[in-house]
Scaffold this active site. Structure first.
Site, PDB file in Angstrom:
ATOM      1  CG  ASP A  27      -1.817   1.202   1.324  1.00 21.63           C
ATOM      2  OD1 ASP A  27      -2.293   1.653   0.271  1.00 21.63           O
ATOM      3  OD2 ASP A  27      -2.053   1.709   2.432  1.00 21.63           O
ATOM      4  CB  SER A  28       0.079   4.771  -0.673  1.00 19.41           C
ATOM      5  OG  SER A  28      -1.124   4.778   0.072  1.00 19.41           O
ATOM      6  CE1 TYR A  32       2.785   5.867  -3.158  1.00 18.21           C
ATOM      7  CE2 TYR A  32       1.537   4.014  -4.029  1.00 18.21           C
ATOM      8  CZ  TYR A  32       2.713   4.533  -3.541  1.00 18.21           C
ATOM      9  OH  TYR A  32       3.814   3.712  -3.445  1.00 18.21           O
ATOM     10  N   GLY A  33      -2.894   9.433  -3.399  1.00 19.54           N
ATOM     11  CA  GLY A  33      -4.139   9.969  -3.948  1.00 19.54           C
ATOM     12  C   GLY A  33      -3.988  11.240  -4.776  1.00 19.54           C
ATOM     13  CB  CYS A  43      -2.908   0.898  -2.493  1.00 13.36           C
ATOM     14  SG  CYS A  43      -2.939   2.665  -2.842  1.00 13.36           S
ATOM     15  CG  ASN A  44      -9.312   1.308  -3.334  1.00  8.87           C
ATOM     16  OD1 ASN A  44     -10.207   0.748  -3.936  1.00  8.87           O
ATOM     17  ND2 ASN A  44      -9.097   1.123  -2.048  1.00  8.87           N
ATOM     18  CB  THR A  45      -4.396   5.482  -5.361  1.00 12.63           C
ATOM     19  OG1 THR A  45      -5.305   5.946  -4.352  1.00 12.63           O
ATOM     20  CG2 THR A  45      -4.093   6.614  -6.308  1.00 12.63           C
ATOM     21  CD  GLU A  81      -1.150   7.018   6.835  1.00  9.62           C
ATOM     22  OE1 GLU A  81      -2.104   6.341   6.437  1.00  9.62           O
ATOM     23  OE2 GLU A  81       0.020   6.587   6.852  1.00  9.62           O
ATOM     24  CB  CYS A 120      -9.875   5.027   0.213  1.00  8.48           C
ATOM     25  SG  CYS A 120      -8.388   5.500   1.084  1.00  8.48           S
ATOM     26  CB  THR A 121      -6.823   0.317   1.717  1.00  5.09           C
ATOM     27  OG1 THR A 121      -5.760   1.236   1.451  1.00  5.09           O
ATOM     28  CG2 THR A 121      -7.028  -0.555   0.505  1.00  5.09           C
ATOM     29  CG  HIS A 122      -6.111   5.211   4.746  1.00  5.58           C
ATOM     30  ND1 HIS A 122      -5.385   4.719   3.693  1.00  5.58           N
ATOM     31  CD2 HIS A 122      -5.213   5.777   5.591  1.00  5.58           C
ATOM     32  CE1 HIS A 122      -4.111   4.982   3.888  1.00  5.58           C
ATOM     33  NE2 HIS A 122      -3.972   5.626   5.025  1.00  5.58           N
TER      34      HIS A 122
HETATM   35  N1  DGL Z   1      -4.348   3.561   0.354  1.00  2.68           N
HETATM   36  C1  DGL Z   1      -4.796   4.544  -0.596  1.00  2.68           C
HETATM   37  C2  DGL Z   1      -5.970   3.993  -1.394  1.00  2.68           C
HETATM   38  O1  DGL Z   1      -6.550   2.982  -1.083  1.00  2.68           O
HETATM   39  C3  DGL Z   1      -5.227   5.832   0.067  1.00  2.68           C
HETATM   40  C4  DGL Z   1      -4.119   6.673   0.613  1.00  2.68           C
HETATM   41  C5  DGL Z   1      -3.317   7.455  -0.396  1.00  2.68           C
HETATM   42  O2  DGL Z   1      -3.780   8.504  -0.901  1.00  2.68           O
HETATM   43  O3  DGL Z   1      -2.198   7.033  -0.641  1.00  2.68           O
HETATM   44  O4  DGL Z   1      -6.298   4.588  -2.388  1.00  2.68           O
END
Ligand code: DGL
Length: 269
Positions: free
Chosen positions: A10-11, A42-43, A73-75, A152, A184-186
């Site tokens: 993940d990011s 990453y977003g 990570c979705n992004t 975060e 988003c995984t958060h």
């Molecule tokens: N983990 C990222 C996601 O699922 C979100 C956090 C980011 O912006 O890096 O997209």
């Protein structure tokens, strides 16, 4: 049987919510988790830059001899999944398609909402994944970057968080959605607050659950499950602030992280 580890990345720390589900689903597996905390988030980045980062982390984990990769990570999934699949000769599982699949199965009125990062929304990855399953479904997306920041930082409750969630969701309520994807995984960390704002009328989808089922099924189909004879090892890598990884990581994973290995960005190619 294959006792090599699964690589998950993940990011930042959000991917640990996916790891939590994977551990529950396939508890015997060895795991290497990589959080690119130095370059988080990453977003807001260009998709091409996220693609480059994601491929370099996949390469790092591949060189550690992983048998399967999970882009938690979705992004990163939205920007790099096809490239990673093309580049590495191991199965690669992302989080977008499993989330889309769950959402499509859950909707009655064919109106789905997604909250995600700017990058994920811009990529149209959910739009495409949903259209591939059912063309008639309408998807409405809202980029919710503040929620990523709150999570975060460990802000998981309070009025400010609730108000921010409700402000982001209002335009989706106006579209009469009956399913909301946490893109988003958060966001599984604030799923309770999100559900409170939805007031019971909307089904909330956490793609981590469906993703972990995909991991289990893929291991079984390819006959590459761990034989379960030894205690599973979990190794954590990150590029940023290791002490934060211990404290915030524990909150995400729900168990103590014993050791974190710092990876120098220069070795990622
Ligand atoms: N983990 C990222 C996601 O699922 C979100 C956090 C980011 O912006 O890096 O997209």
């Amino acid at each position: 049987m294959d006792n090599r580890p699964i690589g998950v990345f993940d990011s930042g720390l959000g991917g640990l919510t996916v790891l939590r589900e994977i551990i529950d689903e396939v508890p015997n597996e060895n795991i290497l988790f990589f959080g690119d905390t130095a370059r988080f988030p990453y977003g807001p980045r260009q998709l091409s830059e996220v693609r480059r980062f994601a491929i370099s982390i996949a390469n790092f984990l591949y060189n550690q001899n992983v048998k399967l990769l999970v882009v938690a990570c979705n992004t990163a999934t939205a920007s790099a999944l096809p490239d990673i699949r093309a580049k590495f000769d191991i199965p690669v599982i992302g989080v977008v398609e499993p989330g889309a699949r769950s959402a499509v199965a859950a909707t009655f009125n064919k109106r789905i909402g997604v909250i995600a990062t700017e990058g994920t929304v811009e990529s149209k990855a959910y739009d495409n994944a949903i259209k591939n399953i059912d063309e008639k479904i309408k998807l409405f997306s809202v980029a919710s970057p503040l929620l990523v920041e709150y999570v975060e930082e460990g802000i998981l409750e309070g009025n400010l968080l609730s108000k921010t969630i409700c402000d982001y969701l209002k335009p989706l309520f106006k579209k009469n959605i009956d399913v909301l994807i946490l893109g988003c995984t958060h966001f599984p960390l604030i799923e309770g607050n999100i559900k409170d704002c939805c007031d019971g009328g909307i089904k909330v989808i956490n793609s981590a659950i469906e993703t972990s089922r995909d991991v289990k099924n893929t291991l079984a189909e390819l006959n590459i499950e761990n034989d379960g004879e030894e205690k599973p090892q979990r190794v954590f890598y990150e590029t940023g602030n290791v002490s934060k990884f211990f404290s915030v990581g524990r909150m995400f994973l729900g168990e103590k992280i014993k050791e974190v290995i710092k990876v120098d960005l220069e070795i990622l190619v």
